[in-house]
Write a protein that holds these residues in place. Sequence first.
Motif, PDB file in Angstrom:
ATOM      1  N   PHE A   1      15.481  28.222   0.329  1.00 18.62           N
ATOM      2  CA  PHE A   1      16.564  27.346  -0.120  1.00 18.62           C
ATOM      3  C   PHE A   1      17.468  27.018   1.072  1.00 18.62           C
ATOM      4  O   PHE A   1      17.308  27.559   2.164  1.00 18.62           O
ATOM      5  CB  PHE A   1      17.407  28.030  -1.200  1.00 18.62           C
TER       6      PHE A   1
ATOM      7  N   PRO B   1      16.403  23.534  -3.015  1.00 16.04           N
ATOM      8  CA  PRO B   1      15.150  24.232  -2.686  1.00 16.04           C
ATOM      9  C   PRO B   1      14.507  23.708  -1.415  1.00 16.04           C
ATOM     10  O   PRO B   1      14.609  22.529  -1.074  1.00 16.04           O
ATOM     11  CB  PRO B   1      14.268  23.930  -3.900  1.00 16.04           C
TER      12      PRO B   1
ATOM     13  N   TRP C   1       9.663  25.487  -6.424  1.00 14.11           N
ATOM     14  CA  TRP C   1      10.085  26.622  -7.238  1.00 14.11           C
ATOM     15  C   TRP C   1      10.048  26.250  -8.722  1.00 14.11           C
ATOM     16  O   TRP C   1      10.360  25.123  -9.081  1.00 14.11           O
ATOM     17  CB  TRP C   1      11.509  27.056  -6.893  1.00 14.11           C
TER      18      TRP C   1
ATOM     19  N   PRO D   1      12.187  26.848 -11.878  1.00 13.41           N
ATOM     20  CA  PRO D   1      13.579  27.299 -12.036  1.00 13.41           C
ATOM     21  C   PRO D   1      13.748  28.655 -12.718  1.00 13.41           C
ATOM     22  O   PRO D   1      14.592  29.449 -12.319  1.00 13.41           O
ATOM     23  CB  PRO D   1      14.212  26.173 -12.865  1.00 13.41           C
TER      24      PRO D   1
ATOM     25  N   VAL E   1      13.805  31.911 -10.549  1.00 14.21           N
ATOM     26  CA  VAL E   1      14.777  32.025  -9.466  1.00 14.21           C
ATOM     27  C   VAL E   1      15.947  32.972  -9.758  1.00 14.21           C
ATOM     28  O   VAL E   1      16.341  33.748  -8.871  1.00 14.21           O
ATOM     29  CB  VAL E   1      15.300  30.616  -9.087  1.00 14.21           C
TER      30      VAL E   1
ATOM     31  N   GLU F   1      17.996  24.442 -15.246  1.00 19.54           N
ATOM     32  CA  GLU F   1      17.933  23.502 -14.145  1.00 19.54           C
ATOM     33  C   GLU F   1      18.327  24.205 -12.851  1.00 19.54           C
ATOM     34  O   GLU F   1      19.327  24.925 -12.804  1.00 19.54           O
ATOM     35  CB  GLU F   1      18.858  22.311 -14.393  1.00 19.54           C
ATOM     36  N   LEU F   2      17.537  24.001 -11.803  1.00 18.88           N
ATOM     37  CA  LEU F   2      17.794  24.651 -10.524  1.00 18.88           C
ATOM     38  C   LEU F   2      19.176  24.297  -9.989  1.00 18.88           C
ATOM     39  O   LEU F   2      19.846  25.129  -9.369  1.00 18.88           O
ATOM     40  CB  LEU F   2      16.712  24.238  -9.523  1.00 18.88           C
ATOM     41  N   GLU F   3      19.620  23.069 -10.261  1.00 24.10           N
ATOM     42  CA  GLU F   3      20.917  22.612  -9.765  1.00 24.10           C
ATOM     43  C   GLU F   3      22.087  23.399 -10.350  1.00 24.10           C
ATOM     44  O   GLU F   3      23.187  23.402  -9.793  1.00 24.10           O
ATOM     45  CB  GLU F   3      21.104  21.124 -10.072  1.00 24.10           C
TER      46      GLU F   3
ATOM     47  N   LEU G   1      22.173  26.679 -10.713  1.00 19.97           N
ATOM     48  CA  LEU G   1      22.201  28.047 -10.210  1.00 19.97           C
ATOM     49  C   LEU G   1      23.067  28.151  -8.954  1.00 19.97           C
ATOM     50  O   LEU G   1      23.168  27.206  -8.172  1.00 19.97           O
ATOM     51  CB  LEU G   1      20.783  28.523  -9.901  1.00 19.97           C
TER      52      LEU G   1
END
Length: 353
Positions: free
Chosen positions: A68, A83, A87, A89, A92, A129-131, A133
């Motif tokens: 990341f 990222p 990945w 999500p 993570v 959603e990765l955003e 985290l």
Amino acid sequence: MNLKLLKALSEAFGPSGFEEDVVKIVKNNVPFCDIEIDAMNNVYLSLKSNTGNKPKLLLDAHLDEVGFMVQSVAKNGLISFVPLGGWVPTNVPAHTVHIKTETGELVQGIIASKPPHFMSEKEKSAPLELESLQIDIGASDRETVINVFGIQVGDPIAPHVIFNENSKSDFVFGKAFDNRMGCFAVIETLRLLSTIEELPYDVIGALASQEEVGTRGAHVTGQVTAPDMAIVFEGSPADDLYYDAQTAQCVLGSGVQIRHMDASYVSHRRLINFAKSLADAHEIPYQSAVRRKGGTNAGRLHTSGKAVPVLVLGVPSRYVHTHYNYASLKDVKATIDLAVKVATAPVQKLSID
């Protein structure tokens, strides 16, 4: 087999574009090679016995791991990130990472996750959603993160995992087996080849950067080395836990994976047949694979120059593109053994008359 080297490679910090720590380890472990490093962190390893007048065999692997990058620091000290590589999500949250500062210090953090006590039923069932985290490094405000810990926008982030060998099996545990397993196999293959007096090829190892963000390093290494043939080593995603024995094609303990196809390339049939014949003759365990998705540096290399026959050899590795991996040393040995047999066999005519 040099497990100290494998441990060092696995534990090394090296997300895409930030492979310097891995490069240093490689540099200190290849006395049998002449080494060059370019501006992109690509590493070129030429056997000292190379003559310059033989066909060139390239041994490829990529240095980088998925990771990341720091995108912003919030008022409360939590760090948002983007990222580097692919990945899922849900894999993570709640794992430890290292953030590498401008001075080279590794700052430990945890990818924060909200406890169930504070989550509504809607939040529990919503897609992650990765955003959303963030990373907590043990600070309570933005100023501490920036001024005390020295973390800045653009700093790289990688999983933090300690490598170990299972004393009750031949499995090893660690991070970044995609593709430090490949790097290890290249180095060990070169070491073994360096002990052979007369080789049919000039052999060059190329450890490429930035594979996980678009096989960018291999675009350069293919041009620089201009090989006549190549072997690509990968930490291939194991599928033994998801399919039955008739369907699985990357099973831990079943030998090296010979890849016939993925989304990036279709294999060179004559080279594949030759490799399989060597494996059969020398009783090297292998498994053939046809992949619907994924790709390797072979996608770049086989279309370089006037076209390059490429053989992709994979070390089956569980849970790649997560923090934690397992692999079997039996498969590592089979991968190296087959590569040595290919590199020491008489040069094959692989084009059509």
